[in-house]
Design an enzyme around this catalytic site. Structure first.
Site, mmCIF file in Angstrom:
data_model
loop_
_atom_site.group_PDB
_atom_site.id
_atom_site.type_symbol
_atom_site.label_atom_id
_atom_site.label_comp_id
_atom_site.label_asym_id
_atom_site.label_seq_id
_atom_site.Cartn_x
_atom_site.Cartn_y
_atom_site.Cartn_z
ATOM 1 N N LYS A 100 29.165 -9.904 6.519
ATOM 2 C CA LYS A 100 29.982 -8.855 5.907
ATOM 3 C C LYS A 100 31.342 -9.426 5.504
ATOM 4 O O LYS A 100 31.950 -10.202 6.241
ATOM 5 C CB LYS A 100 30.157 -7.708 6.912
ATOM 6 C CG LYS A 100 30.942 -6.513 6.384
ATOM 7 C CD LYS A 100 31.004 -5.430 7.455
ATOM 8 C CE LYS A 100 31.754 -4.195 6.979
ATOM 9 N NZ LYS A 100 31.751 -3.116 8.008
ATOM 10 N N SER A 175 30.290 1.147 6.070
ATOM 11 C CA SER A 175 30.910 0.177 5.189
ATOM 12 C C SER A 175 30.123 -1.121 5.052
ATOM 13 O O SER A 175 30.464 -1.978 4.239
ATOM 14 C CB SER A 175 32.320 -0.143 5.697
ATOM 15 O OG SER A 175 32.282 -0.688 7.021
ATOM 16 N N SER A 199 29.096 2.325 10.546
ATOM 17 C CA SER A 199 29.064 1.394 9.416
ATOM 18 C C SER A 199 27.920 0.404 9.437
ATOM 19 O O SER A 199 27.636 -0.231 8.422
ATOM 20 C CB SER A 199 30.399 0.636 9.320
ATOM 21 O OG SER A 199 31.425 1.498 8.921
#
Length: 508
Positions: A100, A175, A199
């Site tokens: 990420k 996210s 997330s």
């Protein structure tokens, strides 16, 4: 005639190479690690296959935002040379992973989707990235995230929007949406995300993959952007680090690498004692999610699981005020002003403690959090896991953050709060700290995935992974095999059917 035959042979070779690459990118990380270790495949072959897959499909979903092609191929050749010499770095030797874009990667851009960090190239890796590299992984790229990890859709000013691989007009969640989309589509066998309010779990549910939200404090989050000072980077932070994968055994392997804990081996556990909740006092659940849960409950019961429907120990939706106050104490000012705070309805009661940063208010909140944790722990003592929906509905159409989401509940379509209809069942476990595994369950309307979260006692991540794997096997969902299917889906015109279909994601 000769030229035509040569052209046909060339086309056949390209087709064969593509078929081999598709096969490689359908493996889970554990299978790849074994194939590389036994030299059935070289790391260079594997890395090349994933890079080709990224080149073919990333343009449709925008999951990867930075691809480290040259270094990845060089590292793969080094990994192969080490194997020839009888050396192996660890259980993931030569296996590609994606990270990420909110976790620092040495020599590789890290932005957290914020213009402030647009040109940040770190000198050192985040703790989790360093630990994985020591286990032998090769980082092939960074995946898109929402700005400062502050939205449940994945988009930002630098890289734009990440699409859901099952339907590009819908969100991949956030996210960590880039990670979930990449893993689902076979552009990565294993990804690392972070989770503050869902997330990891929301994108995993929306994209039809497995995700692990670890217990509070299990995995250090050093090197997670935004770069808070030591006052904010608490070991009991609401934000945790965890893997996204196409099998629970990959979640388990990654967890073992990152924590040093060995999960339960040997025979699978006895039929687990499962607490089951799909009806809530005020939390809305879409009818197609309810229907999928009903079918799964029946399957587990028929197959001998001890499944008992229960009410939560307290109304989960009532935890929001406590969660938000603690979140704001953890946040750097830019987090609040930049994205999150304006998007919530924040009452005077929530705002007032932060005028002057009242320490007493923080201590009272931590005390309340401790009481809630003890209550949850007592509730979970009577079962092996608690199963409830991961998200109240399937992935919704891309839309403005904060705008209400259409949910059909009890036959009536109605707009519900953006946050309630997306993270209403995930944020409580950031506050309470419990580990949670998302299992892809079914496909609903227009083929969109539906997931459940399997929750365990705080700190008992190892037991939870073992139980979750047993549950997944009982419902036939222990390993995802759909990257090739998704690839063919993206290569043909988008579907327009809108009929409700709840079918196993593993059978069609």
């Amino acid at each position: 005639m000769h030229r035509r035959s040569r052209g046909n042979r060339s086309k056949a070779r390209r087709s064969m190479v593509r078929a081999l690459a598709d096969s490689i990118t359908s493996y889970d990380a554990l299978s790849l690690a074994e194939a590389i270790r036994t030299r059935a495949l070289s790391s260079e072959q594997v890395i090349t296959a994933y890079l080709d897959r990224i080149e073919s499909f990333n343009g449709r979903v925008n999951a990867l935002v930075t691809v480290d092609q040259e270094r990845a191929l060089r590292s793969a050749r080094e990994a192969d040379a080490e194997l020839r010499e009888g050396r192996i770095r660890g259980p993931l030797h030569g296996v590609p992973v994606t990270i990420k874009d909110a976790l620092l990667t040495a020599g590789l851009r890290t932005t957290a989707g914020h213009p402030k960090y647009a040109e940040l190239v770190p000198d050192a890796d985040a703790w989790v990235v360093d630990k994985l590299k020591r286990a032998g992984v090769i980082v092939i790229g960074k995946t898109n995230c929402s700005t400062l990890c502050s939205d449940i859709q994945t988009r930002n000013e630098i890289f734009g929007v990440t699409n859901n691989p099952w339907s590009v007009g819908r969100t991949a969640g956030g996210s960590s949406g880039g990670e979930a989309a990449a893993v689902a589509l076979g552009m990565s066998p294993l990804g690392i995300g972070s989770d503050t309010a869902g997330s990891i779990r929301i994108p995993s549910s929306y994209c039809g993959v497995f995700g692990l939200k670890t217990s509070i404090g299990k995995i250090p989050r050093d090197g997670h952007v935004p770069l808070h000072d030591e006052t904010h980077a608490r070991p009991d932070s609401l934000t945790v680090i965890g893997p996204i994968a196409r099998s629970i055994r990959d979640l388990t392997l990654c967890y073992e690498v990152l924590t040093g804990e060995s999960t339960t081996k040997g025979a699978p556990p006895a039929p687990p004692r499962i607490f089951w909740t799909q009806d809530f006092t005020t939390q809305v659940i879409d009818d197609e999610v309810t229907r999928a849960l009903d079918e799964t409950f029946s399957v587990l019961t028929r197959r001998g699981a001890d499944v008992r429907k229960v009410a939560p120990p307290f109304p989960l939706e009532k935890l929001f005020s406590t969660y938000m106050r603690l979140y704001m104490f953890e946040c750097a000012p830019e987090d609040i002003s930049r994205a999150l705070l304006p998007l919530f309805f924040v009452s005077e009661a929530i705002r007032s403690p932060f005028r002057g940063g009242a320490r007493g208010s923080y201590e009272r909140l931590k005390g309340k959090q401790s009481v809630l944790k003890r209550t949850m722990d007592e509730f979970l003592r009577a079962c092996d896991c608690w199963v409830l929906p991961a998200t109240p509905s399937t992935a919704f159409v891309h839309q403005k953050t904060g705008r209400g989401i259409q949910v059909t509940s009890r036959g009536r379509m109605k707009k519900h709060s953006y946050w309630e209809a997306s993270m209403g069942l995930t944020y409580p476990f950031n506050l309470l700290g419990n580990p949670s595994v998302v299992i892809p369950l079914a496909r609903g309307k227009e083929g969109m995935p539906i997931g459940v979260q399997v929750v365990g006692r705080l700190g008992e991540d190892r037991k939870l992974l073992s139980v979750a794997e047993h549950v997944a096997r009982m419902i036939g969902a222990d390993c995802s095999d759909h990257p090739a299917r998704l690839g063919s889906l993206l290569e043909r015109p988008p579907r327009t059917e809108s009929t409700l279909q709840v079918t196993s994601i593993w059978n069609g």
